[in-house]
Design a protein around this motif. Sequence first.
Motif, PDB file in Angstrom:
ATOM      1  N   ASN A  98       0.798  -1.226   0.000  1.00  0.00           N
ATOM      2  CA  ASN A  98       0.000   0.000   0.000  1.00  0.00           C
ATOM      3  C   ASN A  98       0.834   1.282   0.000  1.00  0.00           C
ATOM      4  O   ASN A  98       0.310   2.358   0.293  1.00  0.00           O
ATOM      5  CB  ASN A  98      -0.970   0.013   1.196  1.00  0.00           C
ATOM      6  CG  ASN A  98      -1.843  -1.222   1.239  1.00  0.00           C
ATOM      7  OD1 ASN A  98      -2.490  -1.561   0.259  1.00  0.00           O
ATOM      8  ND2 ASN A  98      -1.821  -1.929   2.370  1.00  0.00           N
ATOM      9  N   SER A 103      -5.169   2.061  -5.143  1.00  0.00           N
ATOM     10  CA  SER A 103      -6.191   1.465  -4.304  1.00  0.00           C
ATOM     11  C   SER A 103      -6.878   2.561  -3.497  1.00  0.00           C
ATOM     12  O   SER A 103      -6.383   3.689  -3.371  1.00  0.00           O
ATOM     13  CB  SER A 103      -5.574   0.444  -3.339  1.00  0.00           C
ATOM     14  OG  SER A 103      -4.772   1.121  -2.370  1.00  0.00           O
ATOM     15  N   VAL A 135      -5.239  -2.812  -9.611  1.00  0.00           N
ATOM     16  CA  VAL A 135      -6.393  -2.375  -8.826  1.00  0.00           C
ATOM     17  C   VAL A 135      -7.606  -2.269  -9.745  1.00  0.00           C
ATOM     18  O   VAL A 135      -7.509  -1.687 -10.827  1.00  0.00           O
ATOM     19  CB  VAL A 135      -6.117  -1.008  -8.163  1.00  0.00           C
ATOM     20  CG1 VAL A 135      -7.357  -0.495  -7.431  1.00  0.00           C
ATOM     21  CG2 VAL A 135      -4.939  -1.112  -7.198  1.00  0.00           C
ATOM     22  N   GLU A 139     -12.731   0.545  -8.188  1.00  0.00           N
ATOM     23  CA  GLU A 139     -12.279   0.972  -6.868  1.00  0.00           C
ATOM     24  C   GLU A 139     -11.616   2.343  -6.940  1.00  0.00           C
ATOM     25  O   GLU A 139     -11.856   3.218  -6.099  1.00  0.00           O
ATOM     26  CB  GLU A 139     -11.302  -0.060  -6.297  1.00  0.00           C
ATOM     27  CG  GLU A 139     -10.740   0.326  -4.937  1.00  0.00           C
ATOM     28  CD  GLU A 139      -9.816  -0.732  -4.354  1.00  0.00           C
ATOM     29  OE1 GLU A 139      -8.993  -0.389  -3.481  1.00  0.00           O
ATOM     30  OE2 GLU A 139      -9.927  -1.908  -4.767  1.00  0.00           O
ATOM     31  N   THR A 140     -10.784   2.528  -7.957  1.00  0.00           N
ATOM     32  CA  THR A 140     -10.083   3.810  -8.124  1.00  0.00           C
ATOM     33  C   THR A 140     -11.073   4.937  -8.384  1.00  0.00           C
ATOM     34  O   THR A 140     -11.003   6.007  -7.749  1.00  0.00           O
ATOM     35  CB  THR A 140      -9.086   3.708  -9.285  1.00  0.00           C
ATOM     36  OG1 THR A 140      -8.079   2.741  -8.962  1.00  0.00           O
ATOM     37  CG2 THR A 140      -8.427   5.054  -9.535  1.00  0.00           C
TER      38      THR A 140
END
Length: 328
Positions: A98, A103, A135, A139-140
């Motif tokens: 991360n 994300s 990703v 979601e983005t």
Amino acid sequence: MRYTRLGHSGLQVSALALGCMSFGEPDQGGHRWSLPEDESRLLIRQALDHGINFFDTANVYSNGSSEEIVGRALADFAPRDEVVIATKVHGRMRPGPNGGGLSRKAIFAQLDASLRRLGTDFIDLYQIHRWDPEVPVEETMEALHDVVKAGKVRYIGASSMFTWQFAKAQHLAEGNGWTRFVSMQSHYNLLYREEEREMLAFCADQGIGILPWSPLARGRLTRPWGDTTRRSENDAFGSALYDTDSGDRAIVERVAEIAESRAVPPAQVALAWVTQKSPVTAPLIGVTKASHLDDAIAALGLDLTQKEMDALEEPYLPHPVAGHTIIR
């Protein structure tokens, strides 16, 4: 300075954007050629004096140092509502899980970090710094919509990717009622025109602003073929973008010929070409000297004839896709 709207949005930006990769402490990150704060501030002030209101940086530039320098300078030199601050997210800011990417977790964390470094409560234009294949784009896009609705971001933009990827992201945003991108930062200059195949036409059709990066091909269009600079000798990304002739030398020579006939520096000719191409909104100009900024401003007043435009474009040969991946 003239001003224009960024695509179909209501945001008004100067016809030149100051690219701030050049500003950052040289001992931070991978840009050893970047300018320390005292030198950077002089150029930022000069840009404001010329009427530039659009400043583009990224979290990864000099490991955050660019954002810090730009934020402090703009806070000292201009009211916040008179400038447009753009930054980017994607690149790795720390090791481990991360620490980069697009994300939801990374976007939220990196946005807050950028806000702290820039010393502002909101970003005018928050851009994804390339496509993230790891990703889900849903979601983005939802995460970007959420930061807009939270008041931390005013508009969102994207940068170099394939047109199908950009179209997919826009389609998902529209279908779900999420915020759509208003701009695309494309790799576009006289030495690299592959964006003319699909991306520029798509953006023109959809009312998306085009912000060309590297409009002078990392300086290769501003000097005789084969000449180098401290930056070009230490710029791995630039070497990956322009590592072959492929007709490039003929174009550089055409730029020099027209510049000589016009009695102006080659940089003005090469940048004038970009600004006269539709649907370009504002090229991102990187400067390390006051003269670089003067040339960029002068290019806005240099109207190339159609014959000159054709002469500059004629030697171009197709190039492999370049610039979709960030190299540090």
